[in-house]
Motif scaffolding. Structure first.
Motif, short mmCIF file in Angstrom:
data_model
loop_
_atom_site.label_atom_id
_atom_site.label_comp_id
_atom_site.label_asym_id
_atom_site.label_seq_id
_atom_site.Cartn_x
_atom_site.Cartn_y
_atom_site.Cartn_z
N SER B 205 0.85 -1.20 0.00
CA SER B 205 0.00 0.00 0.00
C SER B 205 0.88 1.25 0.00
O SER B 205 2.06 1.18 0.36
CB SER B 205 -0.91 0.03 1.24
N ALA B 206 0.26 2.36 -0.37
CA ALA B 206 0.99 3.64 -0.36
C ALA B 206 1.39 4.01 1.07
O ALA B 206 2.48 4.53 1.30
CB ALA B 206 0.12 4.73 -0.98
N GLU B 207 0.51 3.70 2.03
CA GLU B 207 0.79 4.03 3.44
C GLU B 207 2.03 3.28 3.92
O GLU B 207 2.90 3.84 4.58
CB GLU B 207 -0.39 3.64 4.35
N GLU B 208 2.07 1.99 3.56
CA GLU B 208 3.19 1.16 3.99
C GLU B 208 4.49 1.64 3.34
O GLU B 208 5.53 1.72 3.98
CB GLU B 208 2.89 -0.30 3.61
N HIS B 210 5.21 4.65 2.39
CA HIS B 210 5.52 5.89 3.08
C HIS B 210 6.14 5.62 4.46
O HIS B 210 7.10 6.26 4.87
CB HIS B 210 4.18 6.62 3.22
N LYS B 211 5.61 4.63 5.13
CA LYS B 211 6.01 4.33 6.52
C LYS B 211 7.34 3.59 6.58
O LYS B 211 8.09 3.74 7.53
CB LYS B 211 4.91 3.45 7.14
N TYR B 235 1.47 2.78 -5.25
CA TYR B 235 2.10 2.95 -3.92
C TYR B 235 3.05 4.13 -3.91
O TYR B 235 3.37 4.68 -2.87
CB TYR B 235 2.88 1.69 -3.50
#
Lengths: 249, 314
Positions: B205-208, B210-211, B235
């Motif tokens: 995911s894009a969030e992952e 980023h994180k 992503y």
């Protein structure tokens, strides 16, 4: 509005190219060939524009050997209305391809040329820009979004560092980047229907275009191989090796 | 012979890719001029004039040139080529946008993405995602060349070229600049970064992405990259893409996380000095090019890596 979509038959993007032993080129015998991925994106975009009612006719064109008919049938199965093969057994350079397309455009008179930004064999990324220059048309390369209205195309372009938006007056050349869309798979009924669509074959010589190569390929070689590395056991081991052995931290 | 280099810049700074392209140009001839085309050229021209080995800096100013419009560059450069035997542009998105247009107008081939100048007519360039290198000899009177900057050393400073203004063409009739959104980042530019940390489809995911990827890049002071699969899945933005059809990078350290190593990705990073791969699949092709491979789930390995880097003062 009529759209011309040039498509190229290339080595399948999942296949690793192998250099011939005599260094004369890349071995394409018995290798899986497919439509260049960026050309697929261009065909898809043309079909979507027709679904929106902006485009009335999609003409797919390929320049290549007789087998490129298969590539054109794929474009027809995806939704192109008819196809033209300009048969050439010699692999043409981008400038020659642009000149051939220019000659076809003089007859077909499309308002938009929608094509891939790059073919994954020659990796030149040049034909769209060259064609626009020869025609004296505006260009919008590396498109990730295309909107057409009032005789203009508003194109969002993928550039280093972000996005740029241009508005070009039609007729124009637009080249497709990766994120423009996700191409559909042709359905079986559409593959059957594509077999009945018109596919004209013309010999490249009949166009009277200068296709003489400007570049002589002296040799094609394999790139130097990287020496195999090692496996590390842990993150701690990795950091230690990067610091002490590789000296990059 | 005289050679023109079209400068790559961000309106305030002449990019390193220009210095590298000058090195390629100097392999062709000692008469190398730089063209600085921008909305305002003053500061840029002064920087270009300092590049060692440069004979003269030409400047042209207009809004359309500042916007990078290919039609404006064509109108500017084609007449200038009466005085040059070759024009070299770094193979950036801007170089790729304008150079073929110039070649077609001059009725010559473009020699794309050159990685070696053998002699004034002979060049080496990668084809098939870098799986083959093609040596070509040009029969054209004028050469139009894009240069892969990562393989050339940057020309140094110490020059004092004279600066000469040339008149800019009028705005192109059929093309209007609407706007641009450039990513503002404190991180180094991907193309020129010494360290690159890239994430692949395994991020999920894009969030992952980023994180996981961005903090590691920041800890190492590096740029962020991504595989085509990660960009395709949404992503990461397109300008992060490293590969055959994205950016080609050659940093001192390339860290590939959750990247399988498809042909098209390897094309963009295999010339890196040191390659690290973290992937839970021991058979992933990325390990064939990695100097250091860690077979592990990135969810475990990246936090551990962050901790170990902290221990050594990063």
């Amino acid at each position: 509005m009529k759209v011309l979509v040039p498509v190229k038959r290339v080595i399948d993007y999942n296949v690793k190219a192998r250099v011939k032993a005599d260094q004369s080129g890349v071995d394409l015998a018995n290798v899986k060939m497919s439509m260049n991925p960026f050309c697929e994106i261009a065909v898809e975009e043309a079909v979507r524009l027709r679904e929106k009612g902006v485009v009335s006719e999609i003409v797919a064109i390929s320049i290549g050997p007789i087998q490129a008919q298969e590539t054109l049938r794929t474009a027809l199965a995806m939704g192109a209305d008819r196809a033209i093969l300009i048969q050439s057994d010699q692999d043409l350079e981008p400038l020659a391809v642009a000149k051939v397309l220019q000659a076809v455009i003089a007859e077909e008179k499309p308002e938009l040329v929608l094509m891939g930004k790059q073919a994954i064999d020659g990796d030149n990324n040049a034909v769209g820009q060259m064609l626009a220059a020869l025609l004296g048309w505006p260009q919008a390369t590396f498109a990730s979004a295309v909107e057409i209205a009032g005789g203009k195309a508003k194109v969002t372009r993928e550039v280093d560092g972000g996005l740029q938006t241009l508005e070009v007056t039609l007729p124009a050349v637009v080249t497709a980047d990766l994120r423009l869309n996700e191409p559909r798979y042709a359905s079986l009924p559409n593959i059957m229907k594509a077999k009945k669509k018109v596919l004209d074959v013309k010999d490249v010589a009949s166009l009277g275009v200068d296709t003489v190569p400007r570049l002589k390929v002296m040799k094609v070689t394999e790139p130097p191989k990287r020496a195999g590395g090692i496996k590390v056991e842990s993150a701690a081991d990795l950091v230690m090796k990067l610091k002490n052995e590789a000296g990059v931290l | 012979m005289a050679v023109l280099v079209i400068a790559d810049h961000d309106d305030t700074t002449v990019r390193d890719s220009t210095h590298k392209t000058v090195t390629a140009a100097l392999a062709l001839s000692s008469d190398v001029d730089i063209l600085v085309a921008a909305a305002k050229t003053g500061a840029l021209a002064a920087q270009a004039a300092k590049i060692a080995g440069v004979r003269k800096v030409l400047t042209a100013e207009s809004a359309a040139l500042g916007q990078g419009l290919a039609e404006a560059f064509e109108a500017l450069v084609v007449p200038l080529m009466a005085g040059y035997d070759a024009v070299l542009t770094p193979a950036t998105s801007q170089g790729k946008n304008v150079s073929p247009r110039i070649a077609a107008k001059l009725d010559v081939a473009q020699i794309s993405d050159v990685i070696q100048v053998v002699d004034a007519n002979t060049f080496v360039r990668p084809i098939y995602a870098g799986n083959a290198l093609e040596t070509v000899q040009s029969s054209d009177a004028k050469k139009v060349i894009t240069v892969r900057p990562t393989v050339f050393k940057p020309a140094g400073d110490g020059g004092s070229a004279k600066i000469e203004a040339v008149s800019a063409p009028g705005a192109p009739a059929g093309t209007k600049f609407v706007g641009q959104e450039l990513v503002k980042s404190a991180r180094p530019d991907l193309g020129g970064a010494k360290i690159v940390v890239s994430g692949g489809r395994a991020m999920g995911s894009a969030e992952e992405f980023h994180k996981v990827i961005e903090p590691l890049a920041d800890k190492l002071g590096g740029a962020v990259g991504a595989s085509r699969a990660a960009v395709d899945a949404g992503y990461a933005p397109n300008d992060y893409q490293v590969g055959q059809t994205g950016k080609v990078v050659a940093p001192d350290l390339y860290v590939a996380i959750g990247i399988s190593g498809a042909i098209q990705h390897l094309a963009g990073m295999k010339d890196s000095k040191v390659i690290v791969a973290i992937n839970k699949d021991p058979d992933a092709p990325i390990f064939q090019v990695a100097d250091y491979g860690l077979v592990a789930d990135y969810k475990v390995a990246v936090p551990e890596l962050m901790e170990e880097l902290t221990k050594i003062g990063k």
